[in-house]
Write an enzyme that holds these catalytic residues in place. Structure first.
Site, PDB file in Angstrom:
ATOM      1  N   ASN A   9       0.869  -1.177   0.000  1.00 11.34           N
ATOM      2  CA  ASN A   9       0.000   0.000   0.000  1.00 11.34           C
ATOM      3  C   ASN A   9       0.906   1.227   0.000  1.00 11.34           C
ATOM      4  OD1 ASN A   9      -1.773   2.052   0.475  1.00 11.34           O
ATOM      5  ND2 ASN A   9      -2.437   1.347   2.501  1.00 11.34           N
ATOM      6  N   TRP A  10       1.011   1.851  -1.161  1.00  8.83           N
ATOM      7  CA  TRP A  10       1.943   2.978  -1.271  1.00  8.83           C
ATOM      8  C   TRP A  10       1.402   4.242  -0.620  1.00  8.83           C
ATOM      9  CZ3 TRP A  10       4.048   2.832  -7.032  1.00  8.83           C
ATOM     10  CH2 TRP A  10       4.650   1.584  -7.245  1.00  8.83           C
ATOM     11  N   GLU A 103      -6.897   4.543   7.966  1.00 12.69           N
ATOM     12  CA  GLU A 103      -6.688   5.964   7.650  1.00 12.69           C
ATOM     13  C   GLU A 103      -7.919   6.537   6.959  1.00 12.69           C
ATOM     14  OE1 GLU A 103      -2.998   5.345   5.594  1.00 12.69           O
ATOM     15  OE2 GLU A 103      -2.038   4.849   7.491  1.00 12.69           O
ATOM     16  N   GLY A 179       2.681   2.436  10.783  1.00  8.97           N
ATOM     17  CA  GLY A 179       3.600   3.559  10.636  1.00  8.97           C
ATOM     18  C   GLY A 179       4.302   3.952  11.920  1.00  8.97           C
ATOM     19  N   GLY A 239       3.011  -1.090   4.253  1.00  5.45           N
ATOM     20  CA  GLY A 239       3.017   0.337   3.954  1.00  5.45           C
ATOM     21  C   GLY A 239       4.424   0.798   3.622  1.00  5.45           C
ATOM     22  N   GLY A 240       5.085   1.420   4.599  1.00  7.45           N
ATOM     23  CA  GLY A 240       6.397   2.031   4.391  1.00  7.45           C
ATOM     24  C   GLY A 240       7.394   1.162   3.640  1.00  7.45           C
TER      25      GLY A 240
END
Ligand code: 13P
Length: 255
Positions: A9-10, A103, A179, A239-240
């Site tokens: 997930n960018w 989010e 995150g 993510g990251g």
């Protein structure tokens, strides 16, 4: 046998140029080995077409990396300024869509009613939803994490038919781990994944056995192997670390 899946997930990161470099780096690394893991990248909407073209060029026969989006509209078309429909996603070869990410729930007030609409639209368009659930820190600290996650599943997924449920991917993403660098332990992940599977089984029976459940939240090469080793963890939503080609591919190789 459940599918193994690693999805990136960018989020709201990369320019088109950066995305193209990232995809080229990814395909080069992925082409160096065989894998039975389904690899998915979910770039921002504006990059989907470019990324789709790069992937199509690379994989004219057997796809090794699939395309996903990070959201879709809860209507089919029309006067919904700023929204992107499932048909638009389909037109750029999107096979997956992330829905209900924390989010989006938190910053854009997504609720169960609209998430259900989105899931139905995606399924009808032949796009597979990656449905996210997960508790906040205060909910875990007050020992309400199981209750919260069960409610997220019941409010949306219990409205589906069994045949629809069999197409869904669930991602467990504890909000406190996203995150933050603070990963759930593999025991915490397994405990919740087993519970999620039970909640799905309570309504859908054996279908629960084929639903992939991904873990998300500060997953990286150094902890992926331990987390993926658990029986109810079928992969990761990253993510990251998905923004660094080698890290993402090392996570894929952790299976
Ligand atoms: P991080 O891997 O950056 O913690 O993000 C997880 C996530 O939210 C994936 O959807």
């Amino acid at each position: 046998m459940r599918k193994k899946i690693v999805a990136g997930n960018w989020k709201m990161n990369t320019t088109i140029k950066e995305a193209e470099v990232l995809v080229k780096d990814l395909t080069a690394l992925v082409d160096e080995f065989d894998t039975d893991v389904d690899i998915i990248v979910c770039p921002p909407f504006t990059h989907l077409d470019s990324v789709a073209r790069l992937l199509a060029k690379q994989y004219d026969e057997k796809e090794k990396i699939y395309l996903g989006a990070q959201n879709c509209a809860d209507h089919t078309s029309g006067a919904y300024t700023g929204e992107v429909s499932v048909n638009m996603l389909k037109s750029v070869n999107c096979k997956y869509v992330i829905l209900g990410h924390s989010e989006r729930r938190e910053y854009y007030h997504e609720n169960s009613a609209s998430l259900y609409e989105k899931i139905e639209l995606a399924l009808n368009a032949g796009i597979i939803p990656i449905f996210c659930v997960g508790e906040k820190l205060e909910e875990r600290e007050s020992n309400r994490h199981f209750e919260v996650v069960a409610e997220q599943i019941k409010d949306v997924l219990y409205r589906l038919k069994g045949a629809e449920m069999s197409k869904i991917i669930i991602a467990y993403e504890p909000v406190w781990a996203i995150g933050t660098g603070k990963t759930a332990t593999s025991e915490q992940a397994e405990e919740m994944h087993a519970y999620i599977r039970k909640v799905v089984a309570d309504k859908f029976g054996d279908v629960a056995d084929i639903v992939p459940i991904l873990y998300g939240g500060s997953c990286k090469p150094s902890n992926a192997q331990e987390i993926f080793s658990k029986p109810n963890v079928d992969g990761g939503l990253i993510g990251g670390a998905s923004l660094v080609a080698k890290d993402f591919v090392d996570i894929v190789k952790s299976f």
